[in-house]
Design an enzyme around this catalytic site. Structure first.
Site, PDB file in Angstrom:
ATOM      1  N   ARG A 322       0.832  -1.127  -0.021  1.00  0.00           N
ATOM      2  CA  ARG A 322       0.072   0.062   0.174  1.00  0.00           C
ATOM      3  C   ARG A 322       0.860   1.231   0.157  1.00  0.00           C
ATOM      4  NH1 ARG A 322      -2.886  -0.041   5.802  1.00  0.00           N
ATOM      5  NH2 ARG A 322      -3.178  -2.205   5.147  1.00  0.00           N
ATOM      6  N   ASN A 365       2.360  -3.901   7.739  1.00  0.00           N
ATOM      7  CA  ASN A 365       2.865  -5.263   8.261  1.00  0.00           C
ATOM      8  C   ASN A 365       1.892  -6.284   8.670  1.00  0.00           C
ATOM      9  OD1 ASN A 365       5.390  -4.620   7.330  1.00  0.00           O
ATOM     10  ND2 ASN A 365       6.224  -3.906   9.003  1.00  0.00           N
ATOM     11  N   ASP A 366       1.135  -5.767   9.712  1.00  0.00           N
ATOM     12  CA  ASP A 366       0.118  -6.326  10.411  1.00  0.00           C
ATOM     13  C   ASP A 366      -0.913  -6.860   9.454  1.00  0.00           C
ATOM     14  OD1 ASP A 366       1.543  -5.973  12.637  1.00  0.00           O
ATOM     15  OD2 ASP A 366       0.250  -4.288  13.210  1.00  0.00           O
ATOM     16  N   GLU A 367      -1.139  -6.178   8.335  1.00  0.00           N
ATOM     17  CA  GLU A 367      -2.140  -6.813   7.237  1.00  0.00           C
ATOM     18  C   GLU A 367      -1.345  -6.950   5.869  1.00  0.00           C
ATOM     19  OE1 GLU A 367      -4.581  -3.072   6.707  1.00  0.00           O
ATOM     20  OE2 GLU A 367      -4.839  -2.919   8.796  1.00  0.00           O
ATOM     21  N   CYS A 368      -0.210  -7.680   6.091  1.00  0.00           N
ATOM     22  CA  CYS A 368       0.565  -8.257   5.112  1.00  0.00           C
ATOM     23  C   CYS A 368       0.916  -7.356   4.023  1.00  0.00           C
ATOM     24  CB  CYS A 368      -0.367  -9.464   4.801  1.00  0.00           C
ATOM     25  SG  CYS A 368      -0.738 -10.718   5.755  1.00  0.00           S
TER      26      CYS A 368
END
Length: 428
Positions: A322, A365-368
């Site tokens: 993103r 990062n937490d959402e890949c």
């Protein structure tokens, strides 16, 4: 107090041999300190006058704590003045401790079992496999300069470095604690982990060429170059794509040199040798390739170094990358303000502006969306200020680990712990 230790071989003693040998008549203490005599005993003296003399055996901890670290030396550029007698004693003590340290290193450090195959040895030391053109390029240079192939391109002030030193037989004995140093071997200040220097210029411009790969487990996609630009420092970290292999990259370099009247006369024969070898061995001299074109379509962000980043992206689920929470121009403005700040209060204001961008990348990062922290980490690294090292290391090591590019994570940690400027970056 004086400390008596084990007797060492006469040849191991670093002091100058006394010309009178065992028949020396000198009783002067300074003479005994400066010259070695047969069956002499090494003594390390503590110059503290208030403590009574006491004998004890010197162990490994004594040796390791005697010599100052690099940081200690850097922080004490002007040590306090001492008397000549104390200074003489301490210099001798340091030499003796170096001798003892080398003995301990030989006895206790584990020597690395080096690979006998050069391909495997390079991977062992640098964590990467080298492409076919790398080894063919070396074979060509051997025909050009049998005595020292690394200097085959000396006529145009280029030399082969980095993993080429393995092929040159310059790596023979390595200890476990030395392995991380090879990840810094000819790694320039602005070289990201994806970039590996193999050719450099002999002058002070820090011009160098190397392979660029997106994944440590894959072969390089192209060869790029970098050079310091004093007139425009913001371009110092920019990588210029040279070609798909070393032959194409060098051919591109020749074309630029032809505008230099001092180099023009040396180019034709050398260029003919390179191009003829490449054609005979089947290596393209084109600046682009199908693999490079395919990669350009996968680039998700340009990054400050201009080579861009490639990460796995699931377009169906919109996962993998993103955009950053601020544009490149905005981030550069924040970084410039932070680095150029005249006070801690002023600098804190720019940190407050930058922190949400960093937080956003960590949340990604937490959402890949691992590419986001990879992009920001590369940008902070390329900007170059030591003030950004901590944030760059955190972002990049996290991104590389999540992407399964652990070799890159190892390299960036080693590099940022000792990020060196200058042109001679050999560890050998």
């Amino acid at each position: 107090m004086a400390m008596d230790h084990e007797t060492f071989d006469f040849n191991d003693d670093p002091r100058t041999p006394c010309k009178y040998g065992s028949n020396c008549y000198q009783t002067n203490k300074l003479h005994k300190e400066k010259y070695k005599h047969p069956q002499s005993r090494i003594q390390v003296r503590d110059t503290s006058p208030e403590k009574p003399a006491k004998k004890r055996k010197l162990d490994t901890s004594d040796v390791s704590t005697t010599l100052p670290s690099n940081k200690e030396r850097d922080n004490h550029s002007e040590p306090p003045k001492k008397s000549k007698e104390k200074e003489s004693i301490e210099i001798n003590d340091t030499l003796k401790c170096i001798l003892l340290k080398n003995k301990v290193r030989t006895l206790e450090s584990k020597k690395v079992e080096l690979e006998t195959n050069n391909k495997e040895l390079i991977k062992q030391l640098f964590l990467f496999e080298m492409p076919p053109d790398f080894f063919s390029f070396w074979e060509m240079c051997e025909t050009m300069n049998k005595n020292d192939p690394t200097n085959a391109l000396k006529a145009i002030k280029l030399k082969l470095v980095g993993p080429f030193d393995v092929l040159a037989g310059k790596v023979s004995e390595v200890y476990e604690e030395d392995l991380p140093d090879f990840l810094k071997h000819w790694r320039y200040y602005y070289d990201p982990p994806e970039f590996q220097t193999v050719i450099c210029n002999e002058n002070s411009s820090c011009y160098h060429m190397g392979y660029f790969r997106d994944d440590p487990k894959e072969m390089p996609v192209f060869v790029a170059s970098n050079v310091l630009n004093p007139k425009d420092p913001e371009k110092n970290g920019e990588l210029k794509i040279r070609g798909q292999n070393l032959f194409a990259a060098l051919n591109s370099y020749f074309e630029e040199l032809k505008t230099d009247p001092f180099s023009r006369m040396k180019i034709p024969q050398l260029q003919k040798t390179v191009t003829s070898w490449a054609k005979e061995k089947g290596f393209s001299l084109e600046k682009t390739s199908k693999a490079m074109e395919a990669r350009s379509k996968k680039v998700v962000a340009s990054t400050f170094h201009k080579a861009g980043i490639v990460v796995p992206v699931d377009k169906k689920n919109d996962v993998g990358y993103r955009e950053l929470a601020a544009s490149n121009s905005m981030i550069k403005k924040m970084l410039k303000g932070l680095v150029d700040s005249k006070s801690e209060e002023e600098r804190a204001k720019y940190w407050e502006q930058l922190q949400p961008v960093i937080t956003f990348a960590n949340i990604a990062n937490d959402e890949c969306d691992f590419g986001t922290s990879l992009e920001l980490g590369q940008d902070l690294f390329t900007y170059g200020s030591p003030l950004l090292h901590r944030s760059a290391k955190q972002l990049l090591t996290t991104a590389y680990t999540l992407l399964g590019r652990n070799e890159f994570a190892t390299i960036i940690e080693v590099h940022l712990d000792d990020r060196r400027k200058g042109g001679n970056l050999s560890i050998l």
